[in-house]
Design a protein around this motif. Structure first.
Motif, PDB file in Angstrom:
ATOM      1  N   CYS A 162      25.406 -22.576  32.801  1.00  0.00           N
ATOM      2  CA  CYS A 162      24.857 -21.248  33.780  1.00  0.00           C
ATOM      3  C   CYS A 162      25.679 -20.384  34.339  1.00  0.00           C
ATOM      4  O   CYS A 162      26.791 -20.944  34.927  1.00  0.00           O
TER       5      CYS A 162
ATOM      6  N   ALA B 124      20.073  -9.875  30.459  1.00  0.00           N
ATOM      7  CA  ALA B 124      20.280 -11.529  29.758  1.00  0.00           C
ATOM      8  C   ALA B 124      19.586 -11.239  28.390  1.00  0.00           C
ATOM      9  O   ALA B 124      20.888 -11.714  26.963  1.00  0.00           O
TER      10      ALA B 124
ATOM     11  N   ILE C 166      17.620  -8.063  35.493  1.00  0.00           N
ATOM     12  CA  ILE C 166      18.905  -9.569  35.098  1.00  0.00           C
ATOM     13  C   ILE C 166      17.983 -10.477  34.098  1.00  0.00           C
ATOM     14  O   ILE C 166      18.771 -10.410  32.867  1.00  0.00           O
ATOM     15  N   ALA C 167      16.893 -10.353  33.978  1.00  0.00           N
ATOM     16  CA  ALA C 167      17.026 -11.347  32.858  1.00  0.00           C
ATOM     17  C   ALA C 167      16.298 -10.039  31.342  1.00  0.00           C
ATOM     18  O   ALA C 167      16.426 -10.817  30.416  1.00  0.00           O
TER      19      ALA C 167
ATOM     20  N   ARG D  89      25.524 -17.645  38.032  1.00  0.00           N
ATOM     21  CA  ARG D  89      23.993 -17.358  38.853  1.00  0.00           C
ATOM     22  C   ARG D  89      24.509 -15.292  38.979  1.00  0.00           C
ATOM     23  O   ARG D  89      26.074 -15.330  39.918  1.00  0.00           O
TER      24      ARG D  89
ATOM     25  N   LEU E 110      21.274 -13.694  25.248  1.00  0.00           N
ATOM     26  CA  LEU E 110      21.506 -14.918  27.119  1.00  0.00           C
ATOM     27  C   LEU E 110      19.412 -15.026  27.256  1.00  0.00           C
ATOM     28  O   LEU E 110      18.993 -13.906  26.910  1.00  0.00           O
ATOM     29  N   ARG E 111      19.200 -16.020  28.303  1.00  0.00           N
ATOM     30  CA  ARG E 111      18.276 -16.419  28.713  1.00  0.00           C
ATOM     31  C   ARG E 111      18.669 -16.047  30.021  1.00  0.00           C
ATOM     32  O   ARG E 111      19.027 -17.586  29.957  1.00  0.00           O
ATOM     33  N   ALA E 112      17.540 -15.841  30.653  1.00  0.00           N
ATOM     34  CA  ALA E 112      17.154 -16.009  31.959  1.00  0.00           C
ATOM     35  C   ALA E 112      16.279 -16.519  31.779  1.00  0.00           C
ATOM     36  O   ALA E 112      15.371 -17.099  31.755  1.00  0.00           O
TER      37      ALA E 112
ATOM     38  N   ILE F 275      21.289 -17.533  34.817  1.00  0.00           N
ATOM     39  CA  ILE F 275      21.481 -16.820  33.082  1.00  0.00           C
ATOM     40  C   ILE F 275      22.347 -17.705  32.370  1.00  0.00           C
ATOM     41  O   ILE F 275      23.349 -18.129  32.639  1.00  0.00           O
ATOM     42  N   ASP F 276      21.354 -18.788  31.462  1.00  0.00           N
ATOM     43  CA  ASP F 276      22.146 -19.753  30.455  1.00  0.00           C
ATOM     44  C   ASP F 276      22.058 -19.236  28.938  1.00  0.00           C
ATOM     45  O   ASP F 276      22.473 -17.817  28.647  1.00  0.00           O
ATOM     46  N   CYS F 277      23.913 -19.623  29.080  1.00  0.00           N
ATOM     47  CA  CYS F 277      25.335 -18.108  28.685  1.00  0.00           C
ATOM     48  C   CYS F 277      25.224 -19.017  26.954  1.00  0.00           C
ATOM     49  O   CYS F 277      25.721 -18.846  26.009  1.00  0.00           O
TER      50      CYS F 277
END
Length: 370
Positions: free
Chosen positions: A341, A290, A286-287, A343, A295-297, A307-309
């Motif tokens: 984020c 992202a 998932i990371a 989830r 994006l940043r997980a 996940i920070d959108c």
């Protein structure tokens, strides 16, 4: 006819639920989801031994379940190296939280939690008339110091901490949690919600001290053990508090099929160890997805990843809506700034392939919105 005479408290409560289930969303959208990555369920399912035990128990479902959950409590006691009188089994952590609030909280009694933390706990506090005091997150983690300081300030009867945390996946080390327990004010009980402890690093979980009257710990078979639909949770605490549950709980609430499944699942620790590895691999995937989309997980000790959108809550909600439109069920935190984020629950390769295909399209569509 006057109809039902609701209590004044019930008349003030909204007709709402903490979470709208994926099934309800499927009915609204008129189509099933391609994959369920929103409810933090274990898509890997329970141990085959648990499934076999539940299948055998199905022929006995004409009988009520053991109201004491004796065999399961004894097995949990042996597993944790404590006495069974420290353990109460109930219909998932949600139900145990309701029982605990009913035992300790009356109209106007103060309760402290984090703003944006598990909303079902808030739902129970409101349902029994408690006065909920919320503490902001510190960064993307709950703030133990502020929680206990607020509990002292408002003379709280309960203070709630989840470790690891839902909805962010963050966690505190055991020393930090133990420091919080030591600081709990007199007359207050700390709820340590450890729903995700089976998936967390060992350094996050304090040793059990079940005679400590200041804390009750909540655990579940819904996450690592893969039995969310079985509704099996348990509380670990001082025997006097554990015994008090018997005053108000539903003594026949535990289905004998669920009891049998949980007992077999507990006895299959190699399967749980394998699930922990699968979850770790899925978190890494998932990371990676992202990062491929800019994006940043956030680091996670759970079976989901936030996940920070890269925008605000409105943008994240737009991304979530676009994913749902493409048949990908995900959720997101409710409170700013964590609501920037989405989830995403850990899934199998096929589940994450679908998410990886849908995410860039969802981001592009969300960015195109006015």
């Amino acid at each position: 006819m006057t109809g039902p005479r609701y209590t004044p408290l019930a008349q003030t409560l909204p007709a709402s639920v903490p979470f709208v289930g994926p099934e309800a969303q499927e009915r609204l959208r008129g189509a099933p989801f391609e994959t369920r990555l929103g409810a933090n369920e274990s898509v890997y399912g329970p141990s085959p031994k648990a499934i076999e035990a539940m299948q055998r128990a199905a022929s006995e479902v004409w009988m009520y379940g053991d109201p004491e959950s004796h065999d399961l409590r004894q097995a949990l006691a042996a597993h944790h190296g404590i006495d069974a009188d420290h353990i109460m089994v109930g219909e998932g952590i949600d139900c145990l939280l309701s029982y605990l609030v009913r035992l300790l909280v009356g109209p106007g009694d103060a309760v402290v939690t984090s703003d944006g933390a598990y909303p079902t706990f808030n739902y129970h506090v409101a349902g029994f008339g408690g006065a909920l005091h919320k503490v902001p997150y510190k960064g993307d983690t709950e703030d133990p110091q502020s929680l206990v300081a607020t509990a002292q300030e408002v003379d709280a009867k309960l203070v709630y901490l989840s470790n690891p945390d839902n909805p962010m996946g963050s966690w505190h080390d055991a020393e930090t949690v133990e420091t919080m327990i030591e600081a709990v004010p007199d007359g207050c009980v700390m709820i340590l919600d450890e729903a995700y402890c089976d998936l967390a690093p060992e350094t996050a979980i304090p040793p059990l001290r079940p005679d400590d009257e200041r804390v009750v710990r909540m655990r579940t078979f819904s996450k690592g053990y893969g039995m969310a639909g079985g509704r099996v949770g348990y509380a670990i605490g001082h025997p006097a508090l554990i015994d008090a549950f018997n005053k108000i709980r539903n003594h026949f609430g535990m289905c004998r099929i669920s009891q049998a499944g949980a007992l077999a699942a507990l006895q299959d620790q190699p399967y749980l160890a394998d699930i922990k590895q699968r979850v770790a691999s899925a978190r890494a995937r998932i990371a990676s997805i992202a990062a491929e989309n800019g994006l940043r997980a956030l680091p996670s000790a759970t079976n989901f990843v936030a996940i920070d959108c890269g925008g605000d809550g409105d943008f994240a909600r737009a991304v979530l809506a676009q994913l749902i439109e493409r048949g990908i069920f995900v959720r997101m935190p409710f409170v700013a700034p964590q609501d920037r984020c989405i989830r995403v629950s850990c899934g199998r390769d096929a589940d994450l392939d679908l998410f990886a295909a849908a995410l860039p399209k969802a981001l592009e569509a969300a960015k195109a919105l006015p």
